[in-house]
Write a protein that holds these residues in place. Structure first.
Motif, PDB file in Angstrom:
ATOM      1  N   GLU A 178       0.831  -1.199   0.000  1.00  0.00           N
ATOM      2  CA  GLU A 178       0.000   0.000   0.000  1.00  0.00           C
ATOM      3  C   GLU A 178       0.876   1.264   0.000  1.00  0.00           C
ATOM      4  OE1 GLU A 178      -3.014  -0.279  -0.597  1.00  0.00           O
ATOM      5  OE2 GLU A 178      -3.784   1.744  -0.227  1.00  0.00           O
ATOM      6  N   ARG A 180       3.722   1.462  -1.446  1.00  0.00           N
ATOM      7  CA  ARG A 180       4.184   1.565  -2.840  1.00  0.00           C
ATOM      8  C   ARG A 180       3.111   2.141  -3.739  1.00  0.00           C
ATOM      9  NH1 ARG A 180       6.872  -3.506  -5.949  1.00  0.00           N
ATOM     10  NH2 ARG A 180       6.799  -2.086  -7.712  1.00  0.00           N
ATOM     11  N   ARG A 181       1.867   1.722  -3.490  1.00  0.00           N
ATOM     12  CA  ARG A 181       0.761   2.059  -4.385  1.00  0.00           C
ATOM     13  C   ARG A 181       0.267   3.480  -4.202  1.00  0.00           C
ATOM     14  NH1 ARG A 181      -4.619   2.180  -4.962  1.00  0.00           N
ATOM     15  NH2 ARG A 181      -4.989   2.227  -2.726  1.00  0.00           N
ATOM     16  N   GLU A 182       0.239   3.927  -2.935  1.00  0.00           N
ATOM     17  CA  GLU A 182      -0.438   5.184  -2.627  1.00  0.00           C
ATOM     18  C   GLU A 182       0.521   6.117  -1.878  1.00  0.00           C
ATOM     19  OE1 GLU A 182      -3.776   6.128  -3.400  1.00  0.00           O
ATOM     20  OE2 GLU A 182      -2.846   7.990  -2.688  1.00  0.00           O
ATOM     21  N   SER A 184       0.017   9.005  -0.450  1.00  0.00           N
ATOM     22  CA  SER A 184      -0.520   9.524   0.813  1.00  0.00           C
ATOM     23  C   SER A 184      -0.279   8.545   1.952  1.00  0.00           C
ATOM     24  CB  SER A 184      -2.031   9.758   0.684  1.00  0.00           C
ATOM     25  OG  SER A 184      -2.294  10.587  -0.402  1.00  0.00           O
ATOM     26  N   THR A 185      -0.449   7.253   1.662  1.00  0.00           N
ATOM     27  CA  THR A 185      -0.228   6.235   2.687  1.00  0.00           C
ATOM     28  C   THR A 185       1.236   6.213   3.095  1.00  0.00           C
ATOM     29  OG1 THR A 185      -1.889   4.962   1.505  1.00  0.00           O
ATOM     30  CG2 THR A 185      -0.737   3.849   3.286  1.00  0.00           C
ATOM     31  N   ALA A 188       1.846   9.093   5.361  1.00  0.00           N
ATOM     32  CA  ALA A 188       1.228   8.861   6.663  1.00  0.00           C
ATOM     33  C   ALA A 188       2.054   7.873   7.481  1.00  0.00           C
ATOM     34  CB  ALA A 188      -0.204   8.343   6.495  1.00  0.00           C
ATOM     35  N   VAL A 189       2.554   6.834   6.822  1.00  0.00           N
ATOM     36  CA  VAL A 189       3.371   5.830   7.513  1.00  0.00           C
ATOM     37  C   VAL A 189       4.668   6.461   8.024  1.00  0.00           C
ATOM     38  CG1 VAL A 189       4.829   3.796   7.067  1.00  0.00           C
ATOM     39  CG2 VAL A 189       2.409   3.768   6.439  1.00  0.00           C
ATOM     40  N   SER A 222      -3.602   9.954  11.423  1.00  0.00           N
ATOM     41  CA  SER A 222      -4.757   9.619  10.578  1.00  0.00           C
ATOM     42  C   SER A 222      -5.732  10.789  10.472  1.00  0.00           C
ATOM     43  CB  SER A 222      -5.476   8.389  11.130  1.00  0.00           C
ATOM     44  OG  SER A 222      -4.595   7.297  11.172  1.00  0.00           O
ATOM     45  N   PHE A 225      -4.148  13.358   8.111  1.00  0.00           N
ATOM     46  CA  PHE A 225      -4.170  12.913   6.708  1.00  0.00           C
ATOM     47  C   PHE A 225      -5.583  12.801   6.158  1.00  0.00           C
ATOM     48  CE2 PHE A 225      -0.034  12.039   4.851  1.00  0.00           C
ATOM     49  CZ  PHE A 225       0.783  12.336   5.926  1.00  0.00           C
ATOM     50  N   ALA A 226      -6.551  12.480   7.007  1.00  0.00           N
ATOM     51  CA  ALA A 226      -7.948  12.452   6.540  1.00  0.00           C
ATOM     52  C   ALA A 226      -8.387  13.859   6.139  1.00  0.00           C
ATOM     53  CB  ALA A 226      -8.856  11.895   7.631  1.00  0.00           C
ATOM     54  N   ARG A 229      -5.333  14.833   3.066  1.00  0.00           N
ATOM     55  CA  ARG A 229      -5.293  13.913   1.922  1.00  0.00           C
ATOM     56  C   ARG A 229      -6.418  12.886   2.030  1.00  0.00           C
ATOM     57  NH1 ARG A 229       0.529  14.240  -0.509  1.00  0.00           N
ATOM     58  NH2 ARG A 229      -0.508  13.092  -2.137  1.00  0.00           N
ATOM     59  N   PRO A 230      -7.680  13.322   1.916  1.00  0.00           N
ATOM     60  CA  PRO A 230      -8.788  12.363   1.995  1.00  0.00           C
ATOM     61  C   PRO A 230      -8.728  11.382   0.826  1.00  0.00           C
ATOM     62  CG  PRO A 230      -9.580  14.507   1.302  1.00  0.00           C
ATOM     63  CD  PRO A 230      -8.139  14.683   1.647  1.00  0.00           C
ATOM     64  N   ILE A 231      -9.218  10.164   1.056  1.00  0.00           N
ATOM     65  CA  ILE A 231      -9.183   9.162  -0.011  1.00  0.00           C
ATOM     66  C   ILE A 231     -10.451   9.263  -0.854  1.00  0.00           C
ATOM     67  CG2 ILE A 231      -7.634   7.501   1.055  1.00  0.00           C
ATOM     68  CD1 ILE A 231     -10.575   6.106   1.710  1.00  0.00           C
TER      69      ILE A 231
ATOM     70  N   SER B  38     -11.908   8.231   5.280  1.00  0.00           N
ATOM     71  CA  SER B  38     -10.471   8.456   5.113  1.00  0.00           C
ATOM     72  C   SER B  38      -9.729   8.132   6.411  1.00  0.00           C
ATOM     73  CB  SER B  38     -10.201   9.909   4.718  1.00  0.00           C
ATOM     74  OG  SER B  38     -10.836  10.210   3.505  1.00  0.00           O
ATOM     75  N   TYR B  42      -6.799   5.251   6.922  1.00  0.00           N
ATOM     76  CA  TYR B  42      -5.418   5.471   7.352  1.00  0.00           C
ATOM     77  C   TYR B  42      -5.062   4.713   8.629  1.00  0.00           C
ATOM     78  CZ  TYR B  42      -4.489   9.156   3.934  1.00  0.00           C
ATOM     79  OH  TYR B  42      -4.270   9.845   2.773  1.00  0.00           O
TER      80      TYR B  42
END
Lengths: 240, 104
Positions: A178, A180-182, A184-185, A188-189, A222, A225-226, A229-231, B38, B42
């Protein structure tokens, strides 16, 4: 009802790969728990009544150090909060055959993997299918913990030490795809990791108990980031 | 196993169960709020990150062996290998370093 085409046998069959995966992860948990000072039976009881990897791993240091019950409660609520979303999603997969008392039982076994398999089915799922599905994961998780807890006392120290990293290895395996893919994630990590390290290494902050440090780091990150950078996606993508 | 352990067990299992069960019984609609969705998206990743670091470096008998294990795990996970492969790969990395440390 198309949803009721799924038989008990098919559920059982679909649950076996989950059960085998749990066997090895629970083995690592059993070693970790007894190494931290819990008894064999205590470790097995924790697995039998919780069936959640991250929540259990966070609970062990709190329990073995005699931490506060409130800290334990809050830790479980935060770490397991994602399940509330999965349960909302899963409740929409149930066919008409699923009654209230079935929901009370399936709620207990709504793990990440059980959820993932059930919601990936094209049609709604029947109660028989669900009962079949949850058996192997429950057995794998409990028996794996028992084996690990016993093995922790028998295996040579160097092997126990090596297996001490297994659960964290699994966490990294869940995080990386995740990350790698996103982007924003990934951010956040990184932020959560940095906060968690601050709590651990800064003398003023390191007085805060480990459970609270995890809660503050993860909730704060979280929330931020919400907001920033909301999903976009409709489906939640948790697979922890 | 003493009385206090049962208190821990009940609180822990109760919290975990209620979070899973209540939405299953009472919730039949999807969560609409983009903010809450969201946030819940996360949470697993930030929880895992803060649980793993820096604790993982103290999960084995030396920080060095743990660091090697983390590197192995990150590389294997980057190439999307299965959970078990990554977990065991990290363990093998730790084992290799610790056996070397014993020998040297």
């Amino acid at each position: 009802m198309s949803g009721d085409n799924f038989s008990f046998k098919m559920g059982l069959y679909n649950g076996i790969p989950i059960g085998l995966g749990y066997l090895s992860v629970a083995f690592a948990f059993g070693i970790f728990a007894t190494n931290s000072g819990l008894g064999i039976l205590e470790s097995v009881f924790i697995s039998m009544f919780n069936v959640t990897s991250a929540g259990q791993l966070a609970a062990v240091p709190i329990i073995s150090s005699g931490g506060s019950v409130f800290e334990l409660f809050l830790t479980e609520v935060v770490i397991n909060s994602r399940y509330s979303l999965m349960s909302v999603s899963l409740s929409q997969k149930f066919g008409d055959s699923v009654r209230l008392r079935d929901r009370l039982i399936f709620g207990f076994m709504n793990t990440d993997e059980v959820f993932a398999v059930a919601v990936s089915k094209p049609a709604s799922v029947s109660r028989k299918y669900m009962y079949g599905l949850i058996i192997a994961p429950f057995v794998g998780w409990t028996v794996g913990t028992l084996f690990g807890a016993v093995a922790g006392n028998i295996l040579p120290d160097v092997l126990v030490s090596s297996l001490g990293i297994a659960i964290y290895g699994m966490f990294i395996a869940i995080l990386m795809p995740e990350v790698r893919r996103e982007k924003s994630t990934m951010l956040a990590v990184i932020v959560a990791t940095a906060l968690s390290c601050l709590f651990f290494y800064l003398p003023q902050l390191s007085k805060i108990q480990g459970g609270f440090a995890i809660i503050i780091s993860s909730v704060l990150t979280s929330l931020v980031f919400a907001l920033i950078r909301p999903i976009d996606n409709e489906e939640e993508e948790s697979d922890v | 196993m003493d009385f206090k352990f049962f208190i821990y067990l009940i609180v822990m299992a109760g919290a975990t169960y209620l979070i899973r069960m209540l939405p299953l019984v009472f919730f039949h609609k999807k969560i609409k709020s983009r903010f809450i969705r969201s946030f819940l998206y996360y949470i697993p990743y930030t929880v895992l990150a803060s649980m793993t670091f820096p604790a993982v470096f103290y999960a084995t008998s030396s920080v060095l062996s743990a660091a090697v294990g983390v590197c192995v795990a990150v590389v294997l996970a980057y190439f999307r290998l299965s959970l078990i492969t990554v977990a065991l790969g990290a363990s093998v990395g730790v084992l290799a370093v610790e056996l070397l440390q014993i020998l040297i």
